[in-house]
Scaffold this active site. Structure first.
Site, PDB file in Angstrom:
ATOM      1  CG  ASP A 125      -2.343   0.495   0.797  1.00 26.03           C
ATOM      2  OD1 ASP A 125      -2.466   1.712   0.616  1.00 26.03           O
ATOM      3  OD2 ASP A 125      -3.279  -0.312   0.663  1.00 26.03           O
ATOM      4  CG  HIS A 128      -5.733   3.084   1.556  1.00 23.27           C
ATOM      5  ND1 HIS A 128      -5.271   1.848   1.171  1.00 23.27           N
ATOM      6  CD2 HIS A 128      -7.069   3.041   1.447  1.00 23.27           C
ATOM      7  CE1 HIS A 128      -6.302   1.076   0.838  1.00 23.27           C
ATOM      8  NE2 HIS A 128      -7.402   1.781   0.997  1.00 23.27           N
ATOM      9  CB  SER A 130     -10.070  -2.010   0.187  1.00 24.31           C
ATOM     10  OG  SER A 130     -10.526  -0.806   0.759  1.00 24.31           O
TER      11      SER A 130
END
Length: 1064
Positions: free
Chosen positions: A225, A256, A421
């Site tokens: 990520d 995130h 997600s």
């Protein structure tokens, strides 16, 4: 009069209601409150993600057939390009942690992008593939969550020169933020809105495993990520942070990646599942939200080198034919990396699974809310790899919470996000925790972990398998299965029951009958014994004679090799001829034996085998009449990938790809359900039109066809219609000028590409129906209108250019959308022919119905459905009943006989449809038809009948072989979460907590609630004493009863007082 007890109890309740906060209801151990939980460290914003890619000019990724040193790779490339003296090229340096290790690819810069240079590279024996380098952009934007019922913004209707590239929309971040989740309808009358429990790990009872000493220790988990800050207070075991970008930082500038890592391994506040796991952070996005394909490939290779156990991947896209990416995922799982991936946020539409979550070797995760409702935007199955000849697999594998889940903030504190997600790291964290509980880690692999998850999942009532997979994650049951697991093979689904609704939808929605197309069930074989395996001999079909098993025929095809960890088992079911007029239930089973090479040294050279049983249960009915049978043509539908096939509605520029399969169980699901509710039986043809018996069917349905037709198909269809078969066509737009307008720069060929067809392949359809004097035009229209008292919307449809004089034609006033696209001008056209009905002149001949737009029966972007029109057309084609509302309509016009206004469309010059077509093949000048392929032939298995019966409920009798959950008993542990003091200024966040119990906000909250419970207990004790005192004071005094004396005492008293009678 009210009693003193009631007054005291009322007073206590009133006092508690005034002094204490409201406690949420509990359901299955989940504490929920109807209020939104606000906290100073918790963000309530919606995260919107925009994703796009573009090709990096002059850079190519050269993939090799194996891993080689940098020197060897350079030598191979030099040798391949040695003869091209004019070519200027160089190998791009890659400065990352993987550069010191052998690799299977290089990034080469070629200044002159000559085709012969690329071909020369691809011809080298050690080079597998050459693809362009891609730059990936991801935009994370936080906006306020809209209120319920607020109007959604309309689509931008302005047409511009630049269209967004369709093909690059491959891998998107699957985070939606804390938006609303919608129920599937099971709780439509009453539901809690945005009920957000505080800690998803505790909701799934991870604390039970924590107190048993299991906290993820020794398990390596990778997060791909945006990175992670070095001194984030939520993490105590960040083993390694690696940077794969061109920025000189390892920190997370977006938040995130920190959130995802927190769901997996946070040890305080918003607690994760496995705080003691080895967290490996792979920073593959820059702070400008840019990434490159080569960064991902290098990072994947490094994950293999570091022997990562679990990998969470919160990206996805529709391109399951992106070979470098798919191949690398296979390589990762083959190296025992358990990959967990989100299935996508494209629901509630079916056929919207994202890759890599749709791969057999990957754990694909869907989302639910805290009321156990499937998230409205969680993507649905089936997989579309297998179309048109086969049928899709069951996905997702499992579902879990993904709405309002709390995770770590970028620097500190917590935030709430929603999306698949979010559900993906929930499962990744659970998998990490489960792996740490298994003493023999050799038993843990991608197949065995998936077997444990799906065998232990809790099925959600009222939800089908393409929405929930095998059900909701059950952490403790999975723990029990894993700790009694023996290597074995299993099946997904583990049984076939065509009578079980709604779980087995769509199979259960239509019984089978003699003469129908075989029902295909695509079963996944999971091989927990090893990365590779095979099926021994052939699967065996064993019908149950007492339960009419001999009334069905079964054919089985399967993977020749099970790799990595999985393969397919396609089961085709048909009705035997002797059951043509029989009705009832038939049972049997298919036996499959899987063999895999033994991996341990004691059995070196030997094989492990596992035999599994696939129960089969079907409902058979007598063959329906011809008029009730509708055949759907799947063979001539094309979709993305591999080619650029645009949406049928040109207004939907934010979703330009036609990628849902165009199947009756994906984006035409509502139409299929409507036809079934009206008594029609719908079958799917996955082969050319030469491969079905037209005498069995009343109507052939052609909808949104992009494929060409074999000349043999055209001739056969004409004969079939002369002999009574009817035809309904729903067309779409096709205009070569508009197709050139919506071109884009293709990243694979570095050329500007036009769509290979329009919404439908109108020139091919015109060839099919030209013998009856019919044709569609190249006009492109849209607009609202009313027909037969129904509101309709025409979305980027074409008109009818030719039609027989004795036919019925309906025309409407519409906008010329083609003019708007080409010149940004608006024009209204009267009397546009859009609907035609025709009875062929031959005796006993069939009927034909034409309509110029399919969007009204397509779930993808349908605004106003026209199912009533489909009913009317079927009444006309099946029973020769023309609706009076159409024959006497004021909109009826004379059939068009000339094409002066709109000439017939011609095929786009230079199109590349032959690259993806099953009909065309390349030729020196124009593509020409291939030889007509042979019709599919099924090899029916020889039955081996059994004189036994099946259980009535196939689902409850399914479990993994050699697994006895009773042997692994969970201890009766009282949840204990100690109150832990907060960090002092400057104190390290890496606390050493004995026993693996995680401190944090949860424990602080418990500590804060102790005075409340103490007050509650004191009030209960006080109430008890008051009630007892009231009882004592309110009782009337009774006279003490006299005890009767024994007889001998009475006699002693009577002796000195003779003659006296004792009183009674």
């Amino acid at each position: 009069m009210t009693s003193p007890r009631a007054l005291w109890l009322f007073s206590i309740v009133a006092l508690l209601g005034w002094r204490l906060p409201q406690v949420g209801s509990k359901r299955e151990g989940v504490s929920m409150s109807p209020e939104v939980l606000h906290c100073p460290n918790c963000s309530q914003l919606t995260l919107k993600v925009e994703f796009s890619t573009k090709v990096v000019e002059h850079e190519y990724i050269v993939v090799f057939n194996g891993y080689f040193t940098a020197r060897a790779r350079s030598r191979f490339i030099s040798r391949a390009l040695h003869d091209l003296d004019a070519l200027v090229w160089r190998i791009m340096p890659r400065d990352n942690p993987a550069s010191d290790f052998p690799s299977d690819f290089e990034v080469v810069q070629i200044r002159q992008a000559l085709p012969q240079g690329l071909l020369t590279l691809q011809d080298h024996p050690y080079i597998k593939r050459v693809t362009p380098q891609r730059m990936v952009f991801r935009s994370l934007k936080f906006v306020q969550t809209p209120e319920p019922g607020s109007a959604a913004p309309c689509n931008d209707t302005r047409w511009t020169q630049k269209w967004q590239s369709s093909r690059p929309l491959r891998r998107t971040s699957l985070s939606l933020g804390s938006g609303f989740w919608h129920a599937t309808g099971r709780h439509s009358s009453r539901r809690l809105l945005r009920a957000i429990p505080r800690h998803v790990a505790q909701i799934l009872q991870a604390d039970v495993l924590w107190q048993m000493g299991h906290t993820g220790s020794g398990v390596k988990v990778a997060v791909f990520d945006t990175g992670l800050s070095e001194k984030h207070p939520h993490f105590k075991n960040v083993k390694e942070r690696t940077n794969w970008t061109n920025e000189k930082t390892l920190d997370d500038g977006l938040g995130h990646g920190t959130f995802v890592a927190g769901v997996i391994a946070s040890m305080r506040e918003c607690q994760g599942f496995a705080p003691d796991s080895e967290l490996h952070i792979f920073r593959v996005f820059t702070n400008n939200q840019v990434s490159y394909t080569s960064w991902f490939l290098d990072a994947f290779n490094y994950a293999i080198l570091k022997k990562i156990d679990v990998l969470n991947l919160s990206i996805g896209g529709p391109d399951f034919m992106d070979h470098p990416f798919v191949d690398k995922v296979w390589e990762l799982t083959a190296n025992r990396v358990i990959m967990v991936s989100a299935i996508g946020n494209d629901g509630p539409l079916y056929g919207t699974l994202n890759n890599p979550a749709d791969q057999m070797d990957v754990i694909g995760v869907g989302g639910i809310d805290f009321e156990d409702n499937i998230a409205r935007f969680s993507s649905r199955g089936m997989t579309t790899w297998e179309l048109p000849g086969g049928y899709g697999r069951v996905k997702p594998d499992i579902v879990t919470y993904g709405s309002g889940v709390r995770g770590s903030g970028m620097k500190e504190g917590c935030r709430s996000l929603s999306g698949t997600s979010v559900a993906s790291p929930v499962v990744a964290g659970a998998v990490t925790l489960l792996a740490s509980t298994v003493p023999n880690r050799e038993l843990v692999n991608p197949a065995s972990m998936k077997q444990a998850l799906i065998a232990s999942a809790r099925r959600l009532p009222g939800v089908n398998m393409f929405e929930q997979g095998h059900g909701k994650l059950d952490l403790l049951r999975a723990y029990q299965i894993l700790n009694s697991y023996q290597p074995q093979a299993s099946l997904s689904p583990s049984y076939i029951d065509l009578t079980e609704c709604p779980y087995m939808w769509p199979y259960c929605s239509q019984p089978i009958y003699y003469g129908g197309m075989p029902t295909i069930v695509n079963v996944t074989i999971l091989n927990g014994m090893g990365v590779t395996g095979r099926i021994v001999d052939k699967p065996v079909w064993q019908p149950y004679l007492p339960q009419n098993g001999d009334h069905i025929d079964v054919a089985v095809s399967y993977s020749p090799v099970l790799w990595p960890w999985a393969g397919y088992l396609a089961v085709s079911i048909s009705v035997a001829k002797k059951a043509a007029s029989w009705e009832g239930i038939a049972h049997g089973h298919v036996m499959v034996t899987v063999a895999s090479p033994a991996e341990n040294t004691s059995n070196a050279g030997g094989e492990l085998t596992s035999t599994v049983k696939l129960p089969v249960k079907v409902k058979i009915i007598p063959t329906p009449p011809r008029s009730k049978r509708v055949l759907w043509d799947q063979y001539h539908n094309l979709r993305y990938p591999p080619g650029y096939f645009p949406r049928d509605n040109l207004r939907m520029k934010n979703d330009p790809l036609d990628w849902n399969g165009d199947h009756i169980h994906t984006n035409f699901r509502d139409m299929y359900q409507h036809l079934r509710s009206n008594g029609y039986f719908v079958e799917v043809l996955g082969a050319p039109l030469t491969c079905f018996d037209a005498s069995q069917y009343g109507t052939l349905l052609l909808v949104d066809s992009e494929e060409e037709y074999f000349p043999e198909e055209v001739n056969k269809l004409r004969r079939d219609i002369d002999n009574g078969l009817s035809l309904i066509i729903f067309s779409d737009w096709y205009n070569t000028s508009v197709m050139r307008k919506v071109k884009f720069y293709d990243e694979n060929t570095r050329q500007w590409w036009m769509p290979d067809t329009g919404g439908a392949n109108v020139p091919a359809l015109n060839d099919l129906i030209s013998i009856w004097g019919m044709a569609f035009s190249d006009g492109l229209y849209e607009g609202d209108f009313a027909m037969a008292d129904h509101e309709m919307y025409y979305a980027s449809g074409c008109s009818i250019a030719r039609f027989p004089e004795d036919g019925i034609v309906i025309a409407k006033t519409l906008k010329d959308q083609g003019l708007e696209v080409l010149k940004q001008e608006t024009a209204v056209v009267d009397n546009v022919p859009i609907l035609g009905l025709y009875q062929t002149p031959s005796e006993g001949g069939g009927r034909i119905g034409l309509y110029g737009d399919s969007n009204c029966i397509d779930d993808s972007h349908r605004q106003k459905d026209c199912f009533w029109l489909l009913d009317a057309l079927l009444q006309f084609t099946s029973y020769s009943m023309t609706p009076a509302s159409l024959t006497h309509s004021k909109s009826r016009v004379a059939p068009p006989s000339s094409v002066s206004e709109h000439p017939l469309p011609e095929r786009l010059e230079g199109n590349h449809l032959y690259r993806y077509s099953k009909v065309l093949e390349a030729h020196l000048r124009d593509p020409k038809p291939r030889p007509l392929p042979a019709c599919p032939h099924l090899s029916w298995a020889k039955p081996q009948p059994l004189n036994e019966s099946a259980p009535s409920n196939l689902w409850k009798h399914q479990k993994l072989l050699s697994v006895d959950m009773d042997k692994v008993v969970l201890p009766n542990i009282r949840p204990y979460r100690p109150q832990v003091r907060p960090l002092s200024p400057g104190e390290s966040g890496a606390w050493d907590i004995p026993g693996g119990i995680m401190p944090g906000r949860y424990n602080q909250d418990v500590g804060q609630t102790i005075p409340v419970f103490a007050f509650l207990g004191a009030m209960v004790v006080l109430a008890f004493f008051v009630v007892q005192l009231t009882k004592a004071k309110s009782k009337p005094k009774r006279r003490k009863p006299r005890v009767k004396r024994p007889l001998f005492l009475q006699q002693l008293q009577q002796q000195p007082h003779t003659g006296r009678t004792p009183s009674v």
